[in-house]
Write a protein that holds these residues in place. Structure first.
Motif, mmCIF file in Angstrom:
data_model
loop_
_atom_site.group_PDB
_atom_site.id
_atom_site.type_symbol
_atom_site.label_atom_id
_atom_site.label_comp_id
_atom_site.label_asym_id
_atom_site.label_seq_id
_atom_site.Cartn_x
_atom_site.Cartn_y
_atom_site.Cartn_z
ATOM 1 N N ILE A 86 0.841 -1.205 0.000
ATOM 2 C CA ILE A 86 0.000 0.000 0.000
ATOM 3 C C ILE A 86 0.874 1.252 0.000
ATOM 4 O O ILE A 86 0.555 2.237 -0.687
ATOM 5 C CB ILE A 86 -1.002 -0.029 1.164
ATOM 6 N N ASP A 87 1.973 1.234 0.745
ATOM 7 C CA ASP A 87 2.916 2.364 0.709
ATOM 8 C C ASP A 87 3.328 2.661 -0.734
ATOM 9 O O ASP A 87 3.322 3.821 -1.171
ATOM 10 C CB ASP A 87 4.179 2.061 1.522
ATOM 11 N N ASN A 88 3.699 1.617 -1.458
ATOM 12 C CA ASN A 88 4.148 1.796 -2.841
ATOM 13 C C ASN A 88 3.020 2.254 -3.763
ATOM 14 O O ASN A 88 3.238 3.076 -4.654
ATOM 15 C CB ASN A 88 4.802 0.516 -3.355
ATOM 16 N N LEU A 89 1.814 1.741 -3.555
ATOM 17 C CA LEU A 89 0.669 2.201 -4.348
ATOM 18 C C LEU A 89 0.352 3.659 -4.037
ATOM 19 O O LEU A 89 0.004 4.432 -4.939
ATOM 20 C CB LEU A 89 -0.559 1.324 -4.066
ATOM 21 N N LYS A 91 2.517 5.950 -3.027
ATOM 22 C CA LYS A 91 3.569 6.764 -3.647
ATOM 23 C C LYS A 91 3.274 7.018 -5.124
ATOM 24 O O LYS A 91 3.620 8.074 -5.655
ATOM 25 C CB LYS A 91 4.930 6.089 -3.508
ATOM 26 N N ARG A 92 2.647 6.055 -5.773
ATOM 27 C CA ARG A 92 2.302 6.191 -7.199
ATOM 28 C C ARG A 92 0.988 6.931 -7.401
ATOM 29 O O ARG A 92 0.571 7.146 -8.533
ATOM 30 C CB ARG A 92 2.211 4.811 -7.848
ATOM 31 N N GLY A 93 0.328 7.294 -6.310
ATOM 32 C CA GLY A 93 -0.929 8.029 -6.411
ATOM 33 C C GLY A 93 -2.124 7.180 -6.805
ATOM 34 O O GLY A 93 -3.125 7.705 -7.281
ATOM 35 N N LEU A 94 -2.039 5.872 -6.568
ATOM 36 C CA LEU A 94 -3.109 4.955 -6.973
ATOM 37 C C LEU A 94 -4.108 4.686 -5.853
ATOM 38 O O LEU A 94 -5.257 4.312 -6.123
ATOM 39 C CB LEU A 94 -2.509 3.643 -7.483
ATOM 40 N N VAL A 95 -3.673 4.821 -4.605
ATOM 41 C CA VAL A 95 -4.563 4.678 -3.454
ATOM 42 C C VAL A 95 -4.238 5.793 -2.463
ATOM 43 O O VAL A 95 -3.188 6.432 -2.545
ATOM 44 C CB VAL A 95 -4.412 3.308 -2.736
ATOM 45 N N GLY A 115 -5.940 5.557 -9.650
ATOM 46 C CA GLY A 115 -5.973 4.121 -9.392
ATOM 47 C C GLY A 115 -7.185 3.463 -10.021
ATOM 48 O O GLY A 115 -7.093 2.374 -10.596
ATOM 49 N N GLU A 116 -8.324 4.125 -9.915
ATOM 50 C CA GLU A 116 -9.549 3.582 -10.510
ATOM 51 C C GLU A 116 -9.435 3.521 -12.025
ATOM 52 O O GLU A 116 -9.846 2.541 -12.648
ATOM 53 C CB GLU A 116 -10.759 4.423 -10.093
#
Length: 159
Positions: A86-89, A91-95, A115-116
């Protein structure tokens, strides 16, 4: 007889018939899963995500926002592993994370618009790839395999 043995049992273990059968089945099952996952990864249908990242996005996309512990339960992953993914997601602005209004000890995870959009775009391609890969089995074989995997998976609750 040794050559027949080697073809039937991909191990050097020489236990009793129950042990050999269980080990043989386990080896075939894990090799099949690994092989299938590797072929799916090579198709590059999950948008540069890891399988765990894809699993989290897909879960949130279909089930909506949920706590990190709920995600752990859905994906059968440890809390530490899910936190890192989740940290990595994030960072990518997906969650994004937010504190639960009802219980400040709980962290809720939500999909962002980015993310959606990503999971909405790549999920159909992954479904198509999975269908193509599993078409080596008939519909009845897929249903039987699904039922057997479910039966095997439910054992965890009993242990």
């Amino acid at each position: 007889n040794y050559l027949i043995w080697k073809q039937l049992v991909p191990t050097h273990f020489k236990g009793n018939s129950e042990q050999v059968r269980a080990l043989d089945t386990y080896i075939k099952f894990t090799r099949a899963v690994d092989s299938l996952e590797n072929r799916l990864i090579r198709r590059n249908t999950i948008g540069g995500l890891t399988i765990s990242q894809f699993g989290i996005l897909e879960t949130l996309y279909h089930l909506g926002q949920m706590s990190q512990s709920e995600i752990c339960g859905k994906l059968l992953k440890s809390g530490g592993n899910i936190t890192l993914v989740i940290d990595n997601l994030e960072k990518r602005g997906l969650v994004r994370r937010q504190v639960d209004a009802k219980d400040r000890r709980v962290t809720i995870v939500l999909l962002t618009e980015k993310g959606e959009e990503l999971i909405g775009r790549i999920f159909p391609e992954q479904v198509k790839a999975i269908v193509e890969e599993l078409n080596v089995l008939t519909a009845n074989e897929q249903e039987t395999l699904g039922a057997l995997c479910k039966k095997l998976g439910k054992q965890e609750k009993e242990i």
